[in-house]
Design a protein around this motif. Structure first.
Motif, PDB file in Angstrom:
ATOM      1  N   GLN A 127       0.698  -1.429   0.255  1.00 63.35           N
ATOM      2  CA  GLN A 127      -0.041   0.067  -0.314  1.00 63.35           C
ATOM      3  C   GLN A 127       0.647   1.329  -0.079  1.00 63.35           C
ATOM      4  O   GLN A 127       0.393   2.363  -0.818  1.00 63.35           O
ATOM      5  N   LEU A 128       2.279   1.220   0.411  1.00 60.94           N
ATOM      6  CA  LEU A 128       3.269   2.422   1.166  1.00 60.94           C
ATOM      7  C   LEU A 128       3.563   2.861  -0.757  1.00 60.94           C
ATOM      8  O   LEU A 128       3.196   3.471  -0.913  1.00 60.94           O
ATOM      9  N   GLN A 129       3.896   1.433  -1.493  1.00 61.73           N
ATOM     10  CA  GLN A 129       4.534   1.756  -2.601  1.00 61.73           C
ATOM     11  C   GLN A 129       3.424   1.969  -3.557  1.00 61.73           C
ATOM     12  O   GLN A 129       3.624   3.300  -4.454  1.00 61.73           O
ATOM     13  N   ARG A 130       1.791   1.813  -3.606  1.00 62.27           N
ATOM     14  CA  ARG A 130       1.653   2.344  -3.588  1.00 62.27           C
ATOM     15  C   ARG A 130       0.489   3.770  -4.289  1.00 62.27           C
ATOM     16  O   ARG A 130       0.154   4.626  -4.641  1.00 62.27           O
ATOM     17  N   HIS A 131       1.413   4.101  -2.796  1.00 67.47           N
ATOM     18  CA  HIS A 131       0.825   5.902  -2.359  1.00 67.47           C
ATOM     19  C   HIS A 131       2.381   6.313  -2.795  1.00 67.47           C
ATOM     20  O   HIS A 131       2.865   8.220  -2.311  1.00 67.47           O
ATOM     21  N   GLY A 132       3.222   6.175  -3.931  1.00 68.59           N
ATOM     22  CA  GLY A 132       4.111   6.476  -3.735  1.00 68.59           C
ATOM     23  C   GLY A 132       5.214   6.733  -3.820  1.00 68.59           C
ATOM     24  O   GLY A 132       6.566   7.159  -4.044  1.00 68.59           O
ATOM     25  N   ILE A 133       5.607   6.148  -2.209  1.00 72.38           N
ATOM     26  CA  ILE A 133       7.164   5.503  -1.400  1.00 72.38           C
ATOM     27  C   ILE A 133       7.394   4.426  -2.320  1.00 72.38           C
ATOM     28  O   ILE A 133       7.344   3.517  -2.043  1.00 72.38           O
ATOM     29  N   ASP A 134       8.982   4.639  -2.575  1.00 69.95           N
ATOM     30  CA  ASP A 134       9.960   3.941  -3.111  1.00 69.95           C
ATOM     31  C   ASP A 134      11.101   3.399  -2.727  1.00 69.95           C
ATOM     32  O   ASP A 134      11.622   2.563  -2.976  1.00 69.95           O
ATOM     33  N   SER A 135      11.582   4.414  -1.308  1.00 72.00           N
ATOM     34  CA  SER A 135      12.205   3.451  -0.583  1.00 72.00           C
ATOM     35  C   SER A 135      11.985   3.980   1.012  1.00 72.00           C
ATOM     36  O   SER A 135      11.318   4.817   1.292  1.00 72.00           O
ATOM     37  N   LEU A 136      12.085   3.075   2.566  1.00 66.43           N
ATOM     38  CA  LEU A 136      11.113   3.453   3.527  1.00 66.43           C
ATOM     39  C   LEU A 136      12.349   2.782   4.924  1.00 66.43           C
ATOM     40  O   LEU A 136      13.115   1.390   4.224  1.00 66.43           O
ATOM     41  N   LEU A 137      12.982   3.611   5.046  1.00 64.95           N
ATOM     42  CA  LEU A 137      13.653   3.767   6.489  1.00 64.95           C
ATOM     43  C   LEU A 137      12.533   3.286   7.754  1.00 64.95           C
ATOM     44  O   LEU A 137      12.139   3.811   8.369  1.00 64.95           O
ATOM     45  N   VAL A 138      12.916   2.051   8.177  1.00 62.95           N
ATOM     46  CA  VAL A 138      12.577   1.724   9.819  1.00 62.95           C
ATOM     47  C   VAL A 138      13.450   1.807  10.093  1.00 62.95           C
ATOM     48  O   VAL A 138      15.116   0.930  10.754  1.00 62.95           O
ATOM     49  N   GLU A 139      13.251   2.335  11.499  1.00 63.16           N
ATOM     50  CA  GLU A 139      14.002   2.631  12.110  1.00 63.16           C
ATOM     51  C   GLU A 139      13.854   2.376  14.186  1.00 63.16           C
ATOM     52  O   GLU A 139      14.580   2.417  14.786  1.00 63.16           O
ATOM     53  N   GLY A 140      12.521   1.425  13.801  1.00 68.02           N
ATOM     54  CA  GLY A 140      12.285   0.627  15.076  1.00 68.02           C
ATOM     55  C   GLY A 140      10.691   0.825  15.473  1.00 68.02           C
ATOM     56  O   GLY A 140       9.951   1.405  14.453  1.00 68.02           O
ATOM     57  N   GLY A 141      10.678  -0.236  16.048  1.00 67.00           N
ATOM     58  CA  GLY A 141      11.507  -0.905  17.382  1.00 67.00           C
ATOM     59  C   GLY A 141      11.697  -1.801  17.376  1.00 67.00           C
ATOM     60  O   GLY A 141      11.514  -2.428  16.175  1.00 67.00           O
ATOM     61  N   GLY A 142      12.229  -2.365  18.641  1.00 68.42           N
ATOM     62  CA  GLY A 142      12.504  -3.893  18.188  1.00 68.42           C
ATOM     63  C   GLY A 142      11.086  -5.077  17.985  1.00 68.42           C
ATOM     64  O   GLY A 142      11.791  -5.854  16.844  1.00 68.42           O
ATOM     65  N   ARG A 143      10.290  -4.729  18.076  1.00 73.06           N
ATOM     66  CA  ARG A 143       9.263  -6.124  17.727  1.00 73.06           C
ATOM     67  C   ARG A 143       9.378  -5.371  15.853  1.00 73.06           C
ATOM     68  O   ARG A 143       9.180  -6.975  15.214  1.00 73.06           O
TER      69      ARG A 143
END
Length: 207
Positions: A127-143
């Motif tokens: 869904q994020l890709q369909r909203h135009g987001i082509d790269s995602l930096l996930v910073e946390g948390g641990g779960r």
């Protein structure tokens, strides 16, 4: 001591406090890294605990501010969370689970926040890709980090290690169980070097 021994990796101490584990140089580098991504994401618990704003701060400023994403399947974000009060700074996307209704829903809509519904991480990323987001930096948390790793949805890990001995704390990668060495996830290191003084270390890994 075995020179192959790596201590357990934690995001915060046992009380959940994380200010400041890393050095100023590491934090500057993290903002530089943020500037190169289409979106920056955290889990709902982390967003609440840290009052996360997920903006790029520092010398390097992106031409387009990264979208700020919160994986909040349980609907934990309160209506007065900082992400909603400064939503004009950069787009905000909140991913709630199907059927989750929170008191923040109306507030989010009025402030231009996009609310997506997904129970599975793969569906959320699509869904994020369909909203135009082509790269995602996930910073946390641990779960969230652990769940993405288990699902095979991580392309690269940027791991900042700080020489601080906590003994126990909030795990950087949670929910991985207790696999044997033979069955554990094994990646390859593609880059490693020290950052700042007295000496944090960056380790980059890929599958």
């Amino acid at each position: 001591f075995d020179n192959n021994y790596w201590p357990a990796l934690y995001l915060a101490d046992a009380e959940g406090k994380a200010t400041w584990v890393s050095s100023a140089a590491s934090r500057d580098w993290a903002h530089w890294l943020r500037a190169g991504f289409g979106a920056i994401a955290v889990g709902g618990r982390t967003a609440v605990a840290d009052s996360s704003r997920l903006t790029v701060r520092g010398v390097v400023q992106p031409r387009v501010a990264p979208t700020r994403v919160v994986f909040d399947r349980a609907g934990l974000l309160p209506a007065d969370h900082p992400l909603f009060t400064d939503s004009a700074a950069a787009p905000v996307v909140v991913i709630n689970g199907h059927g989750v209704t929170t008191r923040a829903d109306g507030t989010q809509a009025r402030r231009g926040v996009t609310v997506l519904r997904a129970n599975e991480l793969a569906d959320a990323l699509q869904q994020l890709q369909r909203h135009g987001i082509d790269s995602l930096l996930v910073e946390g948390g641990g779960r969230l980090a652990g769940a993405l790793l288990r699902a095979g949805l991580v392309d690269r890990v940027y791991q900042l290690q700080c020489p601080v001995w906590l003994g126990d704390g909030i795990r950087a990668w949670d929910g991985l169980g207790s696999p044997s060495i033979a069955s554990a996830i094994r990646w390859r290191i593609v880059n490693q070097h020290p950052i700042g003084e007295p000496g944090d270390a960056l380790i980059e890994m890929e599958p």
